[in-house]
Design a protein around this motif. Structure first.
Motif, PDB file in Angstrom:
ATOM      1  N   VAL A  65      -2.952  87.449  49.375  1.00 27.53           N
ATOM      2  CA  VAL A  65      -4.083  87.213  50.271  1.00 27.53           C
ATOM      3  C   VAL A  65      -3.757  87.765  51.653  1.00 27.53           C
ATOM      4  CG1 VAL A  65      -3.281  84.880  50.845  1.00 27.53           C
ATOM      5  CG2 VAL A  65      -5.669  85.484  51.216  1.00 27.53           C
ATOM      6  N   ILE A  66      -4.742  88.443  52.253  1.00 21.98           N
ATOM      7  CA  ILE A  66      -4.621  88.960  53.611  1.00 21.98           C
ATOM      8  C   ILE A  66      -5.485  88.084  54.510  1.00 21.98           C
ATOM      9  CG2 ILE A  66      -4.866  90.955  55.131  1.00 21.98           C
ATOM     10  CD1 ILE A  66      -4.882  92.717  52.581  1.00 21.98           C
ATOM     11  N   VAL A  67      -4.847  87.198  55.259  1.00 20.39           N
ATOM     12  CA  VAL A  67      -5.572  86.321  56.181  1.00 20.39           C
ATOM     13  C   VAL A  67      -5.869  87.134  57.440  1.00 20.39           C
ATOM     14  CG1 VAL A  67      -5.497  84.181  57.490  1.00 20.39           C
ATOM     15  CG2 VAL A  67      -4.423  84.299  55.226  1.00 20.39           C
ATOM     16  N   ASP A  68      -7.155  87.321  57.709  1.00 21.10           N
ATOM     17  CA  ASP A  68      -7.581  88.300  58.707  1.00 21.10           C
ATOM     18  C   ASP A  68      -7.917  87.660  60.050  1.00 21.10           C
ATOM     19  OD1 ASP A  68      -8.427  90.563  59.980  1.00 21.10           O
ATOM     20  OD2 ASP A  68     -10.199  90.889  58.729  1.00 21.10           O
ATOM     21  N   LEU A  69      -7.137  88.018  61.065  1.00 19.18           N
ATOM     22  CA  LEU A  69      -7.411  87.587  62.433  1.00 19.18           C
ATOM     23  C   LEU A  69      -8.162  88.639  63.230  1.00 19.18           C
ATOM     24  CD1 LEU A  69      -3.983  85.922  63.322  1.00 19.18           C
ATOM     25  CD2 LEU A  69      -6.211  84.774  63.424  1.00 19.18           C
ATOM     26  N   GLU A  70      -8.423  89.797  62.595  1.00 19.47           N
ATOM     27  CA  GLU A  70      -9.034  90.892  63.348  1.00 19.47           C
ATOM     28  C   GLU A  70     -10.535  90.978  63.110  1.00 19.47           C
ATOM     29  OE1 GLU A  70      -9.081  95.624  64.219  1.00 19.47           O
ATOM     30  OE2 GLU A  70      -8.931  94.814  62.207  1.00 19.47           O
ATOM     31  N   ASP A  71     -10.989  92.000  62.382  1.00 19.05           N
ATOM     32  CA  ASP A  71     -12.417  92.290  62.287  1.00 19.05           C
ATOM     33  C   ASP A  71     -13.249  91.168  61.669  1.00 19.05           C
ATOM     34  OD1 ASP A  71     -12.240  94.705  63.538  1.00 19.05           O
ATOM     35  OD2 ASP A  71     -12.180  95.900  61.703  1.00 19.05           O
ATOM     36  N   ALA A  72     -12.648  90.371  60.795  1.00 20.49           N
ATOM     37  CA  ALA A  72     -13.414  89.331  60.112  1.00 20.49           C
ATOM     38  C   ALA A  72     -13.717  88.136  61.007  1.00 20.49           C
ATOM     39  CB  ALA A  72     -12.668  88.865  58.862  1.00 20.49           C
ATOM     40  N   VAL A  73     -13.102  88.101  62.188  1.00 23.60           N
ATOM     41  CA  VAL A  73     -13.263  86.954  63.084  1.00 23.60           C
ATOM     42  C   VAL A  73     -13.870  87.416  64.406  1.00 23.60           C
ATOM     43  CG1 VAL A  73     -12.103  85.047  64.257  1.00 23.60           C
ATOM     44  CG2 VAL A  73     -11.264  85.841  62.025  1.00 23.60           C
ATOM     45  N   ALA A  74     -14.956  86.785  64.817  1.00 22.48           N
ATOM     46  CA  ALA A  74     -15.592  87.114  66.099  1.00 22.48           C
ATOM     47  C   ALA A  74     -14.645  86.781  67.247  1.00 22.48           C
ATOM     48  CB  ALA A  74     -16.895  86.340  66.249  1.00 22.48           C
ATOM     49  N   ASP A  79     -14.142  83.267  68.219  1.00 25.63           N
ATOM     50  CA  ASP A  79     -13.594  82.361  67.212  1.00 25.63           C
ATOM     51  C   ASP A  79     -12.118  82.607  66.917  1.00 25.63           C
ATOM     52  OD1 ASP A  79     -16.077  81.143  66.870  1.00 25.63           O
ATOM     53  OD2 ASP A  79     -16.699  82.615  65.363  1.00 25.63           O
ATOM     54  N   LYS A  80     -11.506  83.564  67.581  1.00 28.48           N
ATOM     55  CA  LYS A  80     -10.128  83.930  67.231  1.00 28.48           C
ATOM     56  C   LYS A  80      -9.133  82.803  67.508  1.00 28.48           C
ATOM     57  CE  LYS A  80     -10.672  88.950  67.572  1.00 28.48           C
ATOM     58  NZ  LYS A  80     -10.529  89.226  66.130  1.00 28.48           N
ATOM     59  N   GLN A  81      -9.301  82.092  68.607  1.00 28.44           N
ATOM     60  CA  GLN A  81      -8.365  81.010  68.887  1.00 28.44           C
ATOM     61  C   GLN A  81      -8.490  79.901  67.850  1.00 28.44           C
ATOM     62  OE1 GLN A  81      -5.966  81.388  71.080  1.00 28.44           O
ATOM     63  NE2 GLN A  81      -5.078  79.433  70.426  1.00 28.44           N
ATOM     64  N   ARG A  82      -9.705  79.621  67.438  1.00 37.31           N
ATOM     65  CA  ARG A  82      -9.917  78.622  66.386  1.00 37.31           C
ATOM     66  C   ARG A  82      -9.292  79.090  65.076  1.00 37.31           C
ATOM     67  NH1 ARG A  82     -14.004  77.874  62.696  1.00 37.31           N
ATOM     68  NH2 ARG A  82     -15.301  79.478  63.664  1.00 37.31           N
ATOM     69  N   ALA A  83      -9.340  80.398  64.814  1.00 29.34           N
ATOM     70  CA  ALA A  83      -8.745  80.942  63.603  1.00 29.34           C
ATOM     71  C   ALA A  83      -7.230  80.786  63.608  1.00 29.34           C
ATOM     72  CB  ALA A  83      -9.120  82.416  63.455  1.00 29.34           C
ATOM     73  N   ARG A  84      -6.620  81.014  64.768  1.00 33.99           N
ATOM     74  CA  ARG A  84      -5.164  80.808  64.867  1.00 33.99           C
ATOM     75  C   ARG A  84      -4.828  79.337  64.638  1.00 33.99           C
ATOM     76  NH1 ARG A  84      -6.389  83.773  69.702  1.00 33.99           N
ATOM     77  NH2 ARG A  84      -6.168  86.008  69.288  1.00 33.99           N
ATOM     78  N   GLY A  85      -5.655  78.474  65.183  1.00 33.78           N
ATOM     79  CA  GLY A  85      -5.452  77.044  64.974  1.00 33.78           C
ATOM     80  C   GLY A  85      -5.557  76.661  63.515  1.00 33.78           C
TER      81      GLY A  85
END
Length: 277
Positions: A30-39, A42-48
Motif C-alpha cells: 500500500v502507498i499511503v499518499d500525503l501528496e496529490d490525494a490530499v488537499a 487536509d495534509k496536517q490531519r493526514a499526518r495525524g
C-alpha cells in the motif's frame, strides 16, 4: 537490489485511515499518499492519521511497515519537511518521493529506502543519476504530472494509447532503473472502469520489464495480478525450453525452428520467476 512487494501496489489517501487496512489486505503493498490525494488544507490531519493508527508505544502498527510506502510531498517544500518530521516518529522507512528531480534530493534522505517518482521533465532527464543513488530502491514514472510540467493537456489519445512523449518518459525511467539494478514501477491507469485497457497495459508492463504497476482502485489489483501471473502454458513452455537448453549444452541451439541463445533463455527465466519457480 530488489524491493518488490508484489505486482500490484495500491494508493490510499493518507487522510482516509479507515481505508488503510482494506488497501493493505487487497494489494501487495500500500502507498499511503500525503501528496496529490490530499488537499493542502487536509495534509496536517493526514499526518495525524498516520501517527494515530500506530496506537500506544509498543503496539503493532495497523499497516505492516515492510509492505507500506509513504508518498511524501516534493523535496524543498514546507509540506515535505512536515512529512519527514512526521515519519521520524513512525516505523515506516519506505517512502516514495513525489516529483523527484535530482540526485541531491535523494542524498538528503539517508536512512530511508526511496522509490523516486520521476514525473517532471527534469526528473525524467535525470532519471539515471537518481537511480544511481544507493538509497534508491526503485523508480516510478507519472504521466499526468509530466505533461503538466511540459505545458501539455493530456498524456493519452482518445483511444487510451499514450502520446509519444509519455512513452519516451516511460521507457527512459525503465531503462534508468534497470541500468542500476533498481525496480521499476509502471504508472497508474486513471480510467478506472476500463479494466480491459488496464489489462492490456499491464501485460505490456510485464513484457517490457516493469516489476510492478501502481493502482488507484482496489478493482484494478486483480487485473494487474492476473497480467503478471504467467499462464500454465507459459510456464510449461519456459520449462521445456530450459530443459532443451540443458540437453543442448552451452551455446546457441535450435528449438522448434527458432534460434535460442542467452537472452531468450533469460526471458524464460523471468517467466519462471514470476511463477515462483
Amino acid at each position: 537490489m530488489s524491493f518488490l512487494m508484489g505486482p500490484a501496489l495500491l494508493f490510499c489517501p493518507a487522510d482516509r485511515p479507515e481505508r488503510y487496512q482494506k488497501a493493505s489486505e487487497r494489494s501487495d503493498g500500500v502507498i499511503v499518499d500525503l501528496e496529490d490525494a490530499v488537499a493542502p488544507a487536509d495534509k496536517q490531519r493526514a499526518r495525524g492519521a498516520i501517527l494515530a493508527q500506530l496506537g500506544a508505544e509498543g503496539d503493532v502498527p495497523e499497516l505492516d511497515p515492510s509492505r507500506t510506502i509513504i508518498r511524501v510531498n516534493p523535496a524543498g517544500t514546507e509540506a515535505f519537511e512536515k512529512d519527514m518530521h512526521c515519519l521520524k516518529h513512525t516505523p515506516y522507512r519506505h517512502i516514495m518521493l513525489a516529483k523527484a528531480e535530482s540526485a541531491a534530493q535523494l542524498k538528503e534522505l539517508e536512512g530511508y529506502s526511496v522509490i523516486a517518482l520521476c514525473e517532471t521533465a527534469l526528473g525524467v532527464v535525470n532519471a539515471a543519476a537518481i537511480a544511481a543513488e544507493p538509497n534508491v530502491v526503485g523508480l516510478m514514472w507519472g504521466a499526468e504530472d509530466l505533461l503538466a510540467s511540459l505545458g501539455g493537456t493530456s498524456s493519452r489519445f482518445d483511444d487510451g494509447a499514450y502520446r509519444a512523449v509519455a512513452l519516451h518518459a516511460r521507457s527512459a525511467v525503465l531503462l534508468a532503473a534497470a541500468a542500476f539494478g533498481k525496480d521499476a514501477i509502471d504508472s497508474v491507469y486513471v480510467n478506472i472502469p476500463d479494466l480491459a485497457g488496464l489489462a492490456l497495459e499491464s501485460r505490456d508492463a510485464v513484457a517490457s520489464g516493469f516489476g510492478s504497476k501502481a493502482c488507484i482502485h482496489p478493482n484494478q489489483v486483480p487485473v494487474v495480478r492476473e497480467a503478471y501471473a504467467p499462464s500454465e502454458a507459459d510456464v510449461t513452455a519456459a520449462t521445456e525450453l530450459r530443459e532443451a537448453a540443458a540437453a543442448a549444452g552451452s551455446g546457441v541451439f535450435q528449438y522448434k525452428g527458432k534460434m535460442i541463445d542467452g537472452p531468450i533463455l533469460k526471458h524464460a527465466d523471468a517467466t519462471l520467476r514470476r511463477a515462483g519457480h
